[in-house]
Design an enzyme around this catalytic site. Structure first.
Site, PDB file in Angstrom:
ATOM      1  N   HIS A 293      -8.942 -37.188 -56.044  1.00  0.00           N
ATOM      2  CA  HIS A 293      -9.334 -38.125 -57.129  1.00  0.00           C
ATOM      3  C   HIS A 293     -10.181 -39.047 -56.616  1.00  0.00           C
ATOM      4  CE1 HIS A 293      -5.625 -37.951 -60.226  1.00  0.00           C
ATOM      5  NE2 HIS A 293      -6.726 -37.112 -60.813  1.00  0.00           N
TER       6      HIS A 293
ATOM      7  N   GLU B 116      -7.931 -12.494 -67.761  1.00  0.00           N
ATOM      8  CA  GLU B 116      -8.147 -12.801 -66.603  1.00  0.00           C
ATOM      9  C   GLU B 116      -6.595 -12.080 -65.584  1.00  0.00           C
ATOM     10  OE1 GLU B 116      -7.315 -17.070 -66.071  1.00  0.00           O
ATOM     11  OE2 GLU B 116      -5.905 -17.145 -67.776  1.00  0.00           O
TER      12      GLU B 116
ATOM     13  N   ASP C  80      -9.132 -16.660 -61.828  1.00  0.00           N
ATOM     14  CA  ASP C  80      -8.126 -15.781 -61.403  1.00  0.00           C
ATOM     15  C   ASP C  80      -8.205 -14.326 -61.896  1.00  0.00           C
ATOM     16  OD1 ASP C  80      -6.063 -17.354 -61.237  1.00  0.00           O
ATOM     17  OD2 ASP C  80      -6.770 -18.361 -63.669  1.00  0.00           O
TER      18      ASP C  80
ATOM     19  N   CYS D  45     -15.946 -18.105 -68.761  1.00  0.00           N
ATOM     20  CA  CYS D  45     -15.559 -19.260 -68.786  1.00  0.00           C
ATOM     21  C   CYS D  45     -14.960 -19.610 -67.002  1.00  0.00           C
ATOM     22  CB  CYS D  45     -14.773 -19.830 -69.873  1.00  0.00           C
ATOM     23  SG  CYS D  45     -13.322 -18.878 -69.793  1.00  0.00           S
TER      24      CYS D  45
HETATM   25  C1  PEP Z   1     -10.669 -18.961 -64.790  1.00  0.00           C
HETATM   26  O1  PEP Z   1      -9.971 -17.791 -64.659  1.00  0.00           O
HETATM   27  O2  PEP Z   1     -11.952 -18.413 -64.426  1.00  0.00           O
HETATM   28  C2  PEP Z   1     -10.653 -19.654 -65.971  1.00  0.00           C
HETATM   29  C3  PEP Z   1     -12.114 -20.653 -66.112  1.00  0.00           C
HETATM   30  O3  PEP Z   1      -9.190 -20.556 -65.257  1.00  0.00           O
HETATM   31  P1  PEP Z   1      -8.792 -21.621 -64.691  1.00  0.00           P
HETATM   32  O4  PEP Z   1     -10.129 -21.652 -63.413  1.00  0.00           O
HETATM   33  O5  PEP Z   1      -8.331 -23.374 -65.306  1.00  0.00           O
HETATM   34  O6  PEP Z   1      -7.771 -20.662 -63.876  1.00  0.00           O
HETATM   35 MG    MG Z   2      -7.647 -18.720 -64.567  1.00  0.00          MG
END
Ligand code: PEP
Ligand code: MG
Length: 595
Positions: free
Chosen positions: A202, A442, A466, A513
């Site tokens: 944090h 993912e 992921d 993303c």
């Molecule tokens: C991902 O897995 O690419 C993703 C965007 O989700 P997180 O990083 O929150 O697991």
């Molecule tokens: Mg993910």
């Protein structure tokens, strides 16, 4: 460690320490070595007649600790906004935890020992449990618990809170808590350098929000630096120089200037669309986890939010927030972004993300994660779905499901969404009945089945963080195998191509993303592969926009074709880096900026 002959002559050797860059920026100034006062705790026996006054002493101390934290909370809210300040609310909640405080008072009565000893002993039990957990997140939370414990004990012992810096300084410390970070920021702190800690602490997150350069994980900085030593902190490279030479200082000044100019140039793009010269528009949106980030993403020129990580609502909580509490946040985000859209990802708990009531698992990343948890707990899922639906009345809200590994999960989630809609309808509560839904791709099985999934939803978003971890069997958080976590591995790229084409065959858009979406080396390739949307950390947005605006779609397609013919990640990376260099010469690669 390097010795510089220039400074050796003057008797003051320059020493470079390497750590981890936690917050960007450069600062040069005197060190202030902060050795946190850790109260000494001794066991003292008390007489039965003293129990009442001992408990009173504890209560007064707890009340004082709470008052201190309330002050810090207010200051943090003012400086950073309510969401970022929530960590202090969590600490205040620990102080108000009647089970914990009740247990401490009972033990004082039963064991006839002094308050500070019992406080330390009782809280250490929780702390040890947290430190025994395998993930870094829990370790960071254990440090927060330490902070609360020391705060109570210091108050029981009637010691004052330190909070003043003399003049501008770089604070050097073994570790910093969130409270330290905020308290020092009231003074003239130039930077933070710590022996311990990671970028997810944090304190690191807060220093990024406060825009104070920070380097963590320096191991023994506190042993090598004395208060008053001149320091130069490089929050891009993750290094500090003790007694920096004239050359080092000059090169850091130049670097700071380069970054400033670079950032200013990029800022000019904010109002322009992410469109290639031959008019292919890429939806460029942001990944965020708090309504406080909306202002920043607007400055950066984002077209809405492509990933809102709702699990941020669970930080520091021991239960899931209610539908109303969730609605308050989602509504604020949807209204704040309107007319731009937001994609709320339903709680992605498990794995490295702690969930209230979660269980210890041998293999958390292969365990009870994301949609699996929500489908097993329809009560929690329906709460969240209703809250998201209620925020959708202006028709700029979309829903996305994480960690999907088969079609049944998609169908089941849709059934529950219909149920949530029916419940709201029954109550006469308005929502967007045609709300768009999407799935994160993912998990490799979802990638293989992307076309079948695409046939049942409105969009797909590729979660490379992921997807790469599962496809290549490489833990995304394990430093020992970090070199094997290859974004440009041909297997990863072929999977991405397959997913994009599968979505397009079913007439839906496909976005990305994961972190790869924000990597400037990947942009041309992704555009060439036909990606429709890129959702990135808002900091990376202008850079990615610049690249999109610099390359024609037809050239990007040609480049993507060439990339797909390579067989190793090394060749691909080398080729793509040269593409960025030649086609977008204004975009310096990280190493050219010296980061
Ligand atoms: C991902 O897995 O690419 C993703 C965007 O989700 P997180 O990083 O929150 O697991
Ligand atoms: Mg993910």
């Amino acid at each position: 460690m390097s010795n510089n002959p220039e400074t050796a002559l003057s008797g003051q050797q320059e020493i470079i320490l390497k750590g981890v860059a936690a917050a960007h920026g450069i600062a040069i100034g005197p060190a202030y070595v902060y050795s946190k006062h850790i109260p000494r705790v001794e066991t003292k026996a008390i007489a039965p007649g003293e129990v009442e006054s001992e408990i009173q002493r504890l209560r007064t101390a707890t009340a004082r600790a709470e008052k201190e934290l309330q002050k810090i909370l207010r200051f943090a809210e003012m400086k950073l906004g309510a969401q970022s300040a929530k960590i202090f609310e969590a600490q205040i909640m620990i102080l108000g935890d009647t089970i914990l405080m009740g247990a401490i008072e009972q033990r004082i009565t039963k064991e006839l020992k002094n308050a500070e000893y019992i406080v330390a002993d009782e809280i250490s039990k929780y702390r040890q449990l947290m430190m025994a957990a395998p993930d870094e997140y829990m370790h960071e939370r254990a440090h927060e618990l330490d902070d609360v414990m020391n705060r109570i004990i210091r108050n029981v012992q009637d010691q004052k809170l330190f909070s003043r810096l003399e003049g501008e300084s770089i604070v050097v410390s073994e570790t910093l808590t969130s409270a330290d970070t905020i308290i020092f920021s009231r003074n003239q702190v130039l930077g933070y350098a710590t022996d311990l800690g990671g970028v997810t602490s944090h304190a690191a997150i807060l220093s990024r929000s406060l825009k104070i350069p920070a380097v963590v994980g320096l191991r023994n900085a506190t042993k090598q630096i004395r208060t008053g030593d001149l320091l130069a902190i490089d929050g891009y490279a993750g290094t500090i120089a003790i007694n920096p030479s004239a050359t080092t200082k000059e090169s850091l000044h130049q670097k700071a200037q380069r970054f400033k100019e670079f950032e200013e140039r990029l800022a000019e793009l904010a109002g322009l669309p992410a469109m290639t010269p031959d008019r292919r528009t890429i939806e460029l949106s942001s990944n965020i986890e708090s309504p406080d980030e909306i202002e920043f993403l607007r400055i950066q020129g984002s077209a809405g939010v492509g990933l809102y990580r709702t699990e941020s609502l669970l930080i520091g909580k021991d239960s899931y927030p209610t539908e109303d509490e969730q609605f308050e946040t989602y509504g604020k985000v949807a209204d704040g972004l309107f007319p731009d859209a937001v994609i709320f990802r339903t709680f992605d708990v498990g794995g490295d993300k702690l969930a209230p009531g979660s269980v210890q698992e041998e293999n958390p990343f292969l365990g009870w994660r994301g949609i699996r948890v929500m489908l097993d707990r329809p009560d929690l899922f329906l709460n969240q779905l209703r809250a998201i639906l209620r925020a959708s009345t202006r028709k700029n809200v979309r829903i996305m499901f994480p960690m999907v590994s088969n079609l049944w999960e998609v169908r089941r989630a849709k059934i529950l969404l219909d149920q949530a809609k029916g419940e709201l309808r029954g109550l006469g509560i308005p929502f967007d009945n045609r709300i768009k839904i999407g799935v994160m791709i993912e998990v490799p099985s979802a990638a293989v089945m992307a076309e079948e999934i695409a046939a049942e939803v409105d969009f797909l978003s590729i979660g490379t963080n992921d997807l790469i971890q599962y496809l290549l069997a490489v833990d995304r958080d394990n430093a020992a195998v970090a070199h094997l976590f290859q974004q440009f591995n041909p297997a990863v790229l072929r999977s991405i191509k397959h997913i994009i084409e599968a979505g397009h065959r079913r007439g839906i858009w496909v976005g990305m993303c994961g972190e790869m979406a924000g990597d400037p080396v990947a942009t041309v390739l992704l555009v060439g592969l036909g990606i429709d949307e890129l959702s990135v950390g808002p900091t990376f947005l202008p850079e990615i926009k610049k690249i999109v605006r610099s390359i024609k779609l037809k050239d990007a397609k040609r480049i993507a074709e060439k990339v797909l013919a390579f067989k190793t990640e090394e060749e691909i990376k080398e080729y793509l880096s040269s593409v960025v260099k030649n086609k977008v010469p204004e975009i310096p690669l990280e190493e050219e900026l010296g980061a």
